[in-house]
Design a protein around this motif. Structure first.
Motif, PDB file in Angstrom:
ATOM      1  N   MET A  10       0.613  -0.923  -0.511  1.00 15.81           N
ATOM      2  CA  MET A  10       0.369   0.119  -0.041  1.00 15.81           C
ATOM      3  C   MET A  10       0.796   1.534  -0.078  1.00 15.81           C
ATOM      4  SD  MET A  10      -2.395  -1.588   2.847  1.00 15.81           S
ATOM      5  CE  MET A  10      -3.703  -0.039   2.387  1.00 15.81           C
ATOM      6  N   LYS A  11       0.724   1.947  -0.949  1.00 16.26           N
ATOM      7  CA  LYS A  11       1.568   2.929  -1.313  1.00 16.26           C
ATOM      8  C   LYS A  11       0.770   4.161  -0.929  1.00 16.26           C
ATOM      9  CE  LYS A  11       5.644   4.493  -2.090  1.00 16.26           C
ATOM     10  NZ  LYS A  11       7.019   4.360  -1.269  1.00 16.26           N
ATOM     11  N   GLY A  12       1.134   5.337  -0.206  1.00 20.71           N
ATOM     12  CA  GLY A  12       1.104   6.746  -0.269  1.00 20.71           C
ATOM     13  C   GLY A  12      -0.497   6.664  -0.175  1.00 20.71           C
ATOM     14  N   ILE A  13      -1.531   5.735   0.666  1.00 19.40           N
ATOM     15  CA  ILE A  13      -3.054   6.480   0.858  1.00 19.40           C
ATOM     16  C   ILE A  13      -3.292   7.197   1.556  1.00 19.40           C
ATOM     17  CG2 ILE A  13      -4.376   4.582   2.110  1.00 19.40           C
ATOM     18  CD1 ILE A  13      -3.122   2.755  -0.321  1.00 19.40           C
ATOM     19  N   THR A  14      -3.949   8.122   0.716  1.00 23.58           N
ATOM     20  CA  THR A  14      -4.551   8.966   1.174  1.00 23.58           C
ATOM     21  C   THR A  14      -5.982   8.626   1.196  1.00 23.58           C
ATOM     22  OG1 THR A  14      -2.996  10.631   0.742  1.00 23.58           O
ATOM     23  CG2 THR A  14      -5.230  11.614   1.114  1.00 23.58           C
ATOM     24  N   ILE A  15      -6.928   9.084   2.374  1.00 22.40           N
ATOM     25  CA  ILE A  15      -8.180   8.696   2.781  1.00 22.40           C
ATOM     26  C   ILE A  15      -8.652  10.673   2.944  1.00 22.40           C
ATOM     27  CG2 ILE A  15     -10.661   8.219   3.876  1.00 22.40           C
ATOM     28  CD1 ILE A  15      -8.867   5.319   3.008  1.00 22.40           C
ATOM     29  N   GLU A  16      -9.668  11.399   2.791  1.00 20.68           N
ATOM     30  CA  GLU A  16     -10.507  12.143   3.398  1.00 20.68           C
ATOM     31  C   GLU A  16     -12.211  11.821   3.598  1.00 20.68           C
ATOM     32  OE1 GLU A  16      -9.396  16.255   1.889  1.00 20.68           O
ATOM     33  OE2 GLU A  16      -7.690  15.318   0.885  1.00 20.68           O
ATOM     34  N   PHE A  17     -12.157  12.424   5.039  1.00 21.08           N
ATOM     35  CA  PHE A  17     -13.656  12.125   5.255  1.00 21.08           C
ATOM     36  C   PHE A  17     -13.771  14.519   5.669  1.00 21.08           C
ATOM     37  CE2 PHE A  17     -12.334   8.730   7.057  1.00 21.08           C
ATOM     38  CZ  PHE A  17     -13.138   7.958   6.310  1.00 21.08           C
ATOM     39  N   PRO A  18     -15.135  14.755   5.366  1.00 20.04           N
ATOM     40  CA  PRO A  18     -15.088  16.328   5.698  1.00 20.04           C
ATOM     41  C   PRO A  18     -14.449  16.423   6.903  1.00 20.04           C
ATOM     42  CG  PRO A  18     -17.136  15.291   5.181  1.00 20.04           C
ATOM     43  CD  PRO A  18     -16.533  13.643   5.239  1.00 20.04           C
ATOM     44  N   GLY A  19     -13.672  17.439   6.738  1.00 23.78           N
ATOM     45  CA  GLY A  19     -13.032  17.733   7.714  1.00 23.78           C
ATOM     46  C   GLY A  19     -12.143  17.299   8.047  1.00 23.78           C
ATOM     47  N   VAL A  20     -11.400  16.452   8.037  1.00 20.19           N
ATOM     48  CA  VAL A  20     -10.119  15.735   8.402  1.00 20.19           C
ATOM     49  C   VAL A  20      -9.867  15.015   7.361  1.00 20.19           C
ATOM     50  CG1 VAL A  20     -11.602  13.485   9.141  1.00 20.19           C
ATOM     51  CG2 VAL A  20      -9.776  14.153   9.924  1.00 20.19           C
ATOM     52  N   ASP A  27       1.784   4.527   3.964  1.00 23.12           N
ATOM     53  CA  ASP A  27       2.648   3.454   3.107  1.00 23.12           C
ATOM     54  C   ASP A  27       2.433   1.532   4.515  1.00 23.12           C
ATOM     55  OD1 ASP A  27       4.130   4.723   1.489  1.00 23.12           O
ATOM     56  OD2 ASP A  27       5.473   5.053   2.135  1.00 23.12           O
ATOM     57  N   LEU A  28       2.312   0.617   3.584  1.00 30.50           N
ATOM     58  CA  LEU A  28       2.056  -0.064   4.482  1.00 30.50           C
ATOM     59  C   LEU A  28       2.474  -1.461   3.153  1.00 30.50           C
ATOM     60  CD1 LEU A  28       1.663  -2.114   6.442  1.00 30.50           C
ATOM     61  CD2 LEU A  28      -0.526  -1.864   6.145  1.00 30.50           C
ATOM     62  N   ARG A  29       3.306  -2.534   3.747  1.00 29.44           N
ATOM     63  CA  ARG A  29       3.911  -3.310   3.124  1.00 29.44           C
ATOM     64  C   ARG A  29       3.928  -4.915   4.329  1.00 29.44           C
ATOM     65  NH1 ARG A  29      10.350  -2.843   1.449  1.00 29.44           N
ATOM     66  NH2 ARG A  29      10.524  -2.409   3.613  1.00 29.44           N
ATOM     67  N   LEU A  30       3.335  -5.688   3.418  1.00 28.80           N
ATOM     68  CA  LEU A  30       3.074  -7.325   4.311  1.00 28.80           C
ATOM     69  C   LEU A  30       4.250  -8.715   3.543  1.00 28.80           C
ATOM     70  CD1 LEU A  30      -1.083  -6.589   4.856  1.00 28.80           C
ATOM     71  CD2 LEU A  30       0.918  -6.278   6.770  1.00 28.80           C
ATOM     72  N   TYR A  31       4.866  -8.893   4.319  1.00 23.90           N
ATOM     73  CA  TYR A  31       5.583  -9.777   3.521  1.00 23.90           C
ATOM     74  C   TYR A  31       5.163 -11.373   4.201  1.00 23.90           C
ATOM     75  CZ  TYR A  31       8.919  -6.922   2.913  1.00 23.90           C
ATOM     76  OH  TYR A  31      10.107  -5.959   1.713  1.00 23.90           O
ATOM     77  N   SER A  63      -2.176   4.111  -4.036  1.00 26.80           N
ATOM     78  CA  SER A  63      -2.212   2.254  -5.119  1.00 26.80           C
ATOM     79  C   SER A  63      -1.974   1.144  -3.866  1.00 26.80           C
ATOM     80  CB  SER A  63      -1.134   2.683  -5.361  1.00 26.80           C
ATOM     81  OG  SER A  63       0.175   2.248  -4.868  1.00 26.80           O
ATOM     82  N   ILE A  64      -2.644   0.120  -4.302  1.00 29.44           N
ATOM     83  CA  ILE A  64      -2.462  -0.640  -3.570  1.00 29.44           C
ATOM     84  C   ILE A  64      -2.541  -2.284  -4.960  1.00 29.44           C
ATOM     85  CG2 ILE A  64      -3.846  -3.036  -2.020  1.00 29.44           C
ATOM     86  CD1 ILE A  64      -6.002  -0.321  -1.588  1.00 29.44           C
ATOM     87  N   THR A  65      -1.312  -2.909  -4.627  1.00 29.32           N
ATOM     88  CA  THR A  65      -0.811  -3.790  -5.126  1.00 29.32           C
ATOM     89  C   THR A  65      -1.119  -5.784  -4.123  1.00 29.32           C
ATOM     90  OG1 THR A  65       0.977  -3.670  -5.038  1.00 29.32           O
ATOM     91  CG2 THR A  65       0.755  -3.297  -6.634  1.00 29.32           C
ATOM     92  N   VAL A  66      -1.382  -6.529  -4.884  1.00 34.41           N
ATOM     93  CA  VAL A  66      -1.340  -7.502  -4.238  1.00 34.41           C
ATOM     94  C   VAL A  66      -0.644  -8.587  -5.345  1.00 34.41           C
ATOM     95  CG1 VAL A  66      -3.063  -9.758  -2.978  1.00 34.41           C
ATOM     96  CG2 VAL A  66      -3.864  -7.555  -3.291  1.00 34.41           C
ATOM     97  N   GLU A  67       0.260  -9.335  -4.521  1.00 40.09           N
ATOM     98  CA  GLU A  67       1.589  -9.985  -5.967  1.00 40.09           C
ATOM     99  C   GLU A  67       1.520  -9.689  -6.802  1.00 40.09           C
ATOM    100  OE1 GLU A  67       0.327 -14.623  -4.594  1.00 40.09           O
ATOM    101  OE2 GLU A  67      -1.218 -13.882  -5.571  1.00 40.09           O
TER     102      GLU A  67
END
Length: 511
Positions: A10-20, A27-31, A63-67
């Motif tokens: 998971m690279k550069g994940i951004t999530i916005e809700f109203p006002g926050v 980033d997150l990597r799972l092995y 972005s999210i990549t799986v395998e």
């Protein structure tokens, strides 16, 4: 054990809700073959990150990549199809179905006439065996086994979809020590089969026992990815809360035991207070400015004694004196009238009123004392809410937010604010730091010490012996629903002292 390439990136994940902005470029990597902990305070973004990975929330950027394959999740079904399975804290199973039906739910073996239940239960047996749960009968009703076992069944169900990633969100919060070890044994089996496990827990001991790698978040931002074995606890805590280990240890310093004057009278003095099947007759004195800890194992009677002091349960034996005067505390309303307040251990079901605002949750007990025909004037209400939100650092600092949308730690602070608004002489706090992040826990512990310093009597009930020892003047040790000892908390008292007291006490011996 670890392979070179991560299963999930998971690279550069951004999530916005109203006002926050809930996540800001995380980033997150799972092995494969690793247990990976997502660490951070409540409100750091852990739950939002999990919901992005499971398709509950759409991401605004990143972005999210799986395998190695780019993924766009438009729902939980897309995430499951990509091999991502989740077991939540509240087990989402069908208790009216059999164990086998729950394991195979949505993946039943079908024949020309519909579902072949015999083969479905045979398949369920195969997955249960793989999880080391061969002793469970697939035909038995799910509600015939413990919550801990149901959690393991939920993991077996996750394996039916051939999961590449298993997310465990606070799976140990309601388990005892033996059940935690059973869960960890299953987790190791799953890990060793090449699955990546994402583990979320507030228990640092468990994090260091079971995980290989950590990703730390703070305020919706990525702080660092580290290997567990290479990261000292104080360093991890500093990254999580943005405070140095020295600052944190000052909050947690064991207090000097308060000296009681020879002619000083207790706020509360009970003799032989008890209730059949709840707690045996108990003697207890609580003084102004004193923190009294209730320590004991699960089922020892800690909560039961607190409920009797508050009148949430009606005492059947004993006498109750308040500031030297005989009283009858048989219900919570009477307790509040006598300036005794109680914050329950069951925050979600018995504490917060989720569909009310923070403001309404703070004021509700005070309004109950005054009565429905004497509404709190707006100016006074504003002052009360503002005072306690600031003193307890409730976040976000918006009293008009629904309390159900706050993190667990902030919900707990609002509950404490509710009772402080009634100006109690005695405040009973039952597990006030359970299931909340380290930063909020430290703030609540400091608040307890501050309240005692201001002259309030505080009962502090906790399953964490270490914090009982650090915060208490006196410690009441309970076992098998009776008080077995009272310890004057000085430099000689430690967690080991309490454990030894419990272990050495004979069950039939009178306190």
């Amino acid at each position: 054990m670890t392979q070179n390439e991560p299963i999930v990136v998971m690279k550069g994940i951004t999530i916005e809700f109203p006002g926050v902005k809930a996540l800001d470029g995380v980033d997150l990597r799972l092995y494969p073959g690793e247990v990976h902990a997502l660490m951070g305070e409540n409100g750091a973004g852990k739950s939002t990150m999990i919901k992005a990975l499971t398709g509950v929330y759409k991401i605004d950027a990143g972005s999210i990549t799986v395998e190695g394959k780019p993924q766009t999740f438009n729902g939980t079904g897309d995430a499951q199809n990509a091999g991502i399975a989740t077991v939540y804290q509240e087990v989402n199973l069908c208790t009216n179905l059999s164990i086998g039906e729950n394991v195979m739910l949505g993946h039943e073996v079908r024949g020309p006439l519909g579902i072949n239940w015999k083969k479905t239960h045979q398949e369920a047996r195969k997955y249960l065996d793989q999880m080391g749960l061969g002793h469970l009968d697939p035909h038995a009703p799910l509600n015939s086994i413990s919550i801990a076992m149901q959690q393991l069944v939920a993991i077996a169900r996750a394996m039916v979809i051939d999961a590449k990633v298993l997310i465990l969100d606070e799976p140990t919060s309601s388990l005892d020590a033996n059940e935690v070890q059973d869960l960890f044994a299953i987790m190791r089996k799953v890990r060793d089969s090449g699955v990546a496990i994402l583990f979320v827990s507030h228990f640092l001991d468990q994090i260091y026992e079971i995980t290989d790698r950590l990703t730390i978040l703070r305020n919706g931002q990525f702080i660092k990815e580290v290997m567990t074995k290479d990261t000292p606890r104080n360093e991890l805590i500093s990254m999580m809360i943005g405070k140095s280990a020295e600052e944190l240890s000052q909050i947690g310093a064991k207090k000097e035991r308060r000296a009681i004057g020879a002619d000083e009278k207790p706020i509360v003095s009970v003799k032989g207070l008890g209730r059949k099947g709840s707690i045996q007759p108990t003697d207890l004195d609580i003084y102004a400015g004193e923190v009294v800890g209730f320590a004991g194992l699960l089922g020892s009677g800690r909560t039961e004694l607190g409920r009797l002091l508050y009148g949430a349960d009606k005492p059947e034996t004993g006498t109750y004196k308040l500031n030297g005067n005989q009283v009858s505390i048989n219900d919570p309303h009477t307790a509040l009238k006598h300036r005794i307040a109680y914050s329950t251990e069951n925050r979600r079901d018995e504490g917060i009123i989720g569909d009310l605002t923070v403001r309404e949750n703070i004021l509700i007990a005070l309004q109950a004392i005054r009565g429905m025909f004497k509404p709190i004037p707006k100016k006074e209400a504003d002052e009360i809410v503002d005072k306690y939100m600031k003193e307890l650092n409730v976040r976000p600092a918006d009293p008009n937010k629904l309390i159900k949308n706050l993190s667990g730690g902030n919900q707990q602070k609002v509950l404490i604010a509710r009772w402080l608004a009634t100006h109690p002489e005695l405040l009973i706090l039952d597990e006030p730091t359970r299931g909340i992040d380290i930063g909020a826990k430290a703030e609540i512990q400091q608040a307890v010490l501050d309240l005692a310093e201001q002259g309030m009597g505080v009962v502090f009930i906790s399953s964490e012996l270490e914090e009982v020892v650090r915060l208490s003047d006196n410690i009441e040790v309970l076992k098998d629903r009776r008080k077995i000892a009272e310890l004057e908390n000085d430099a000689t008292v430690s967690q080991e002292t309490i454990v030894d007291t419990i272990a050495s006490n004979n069950a039939g011996k009178e306190a």
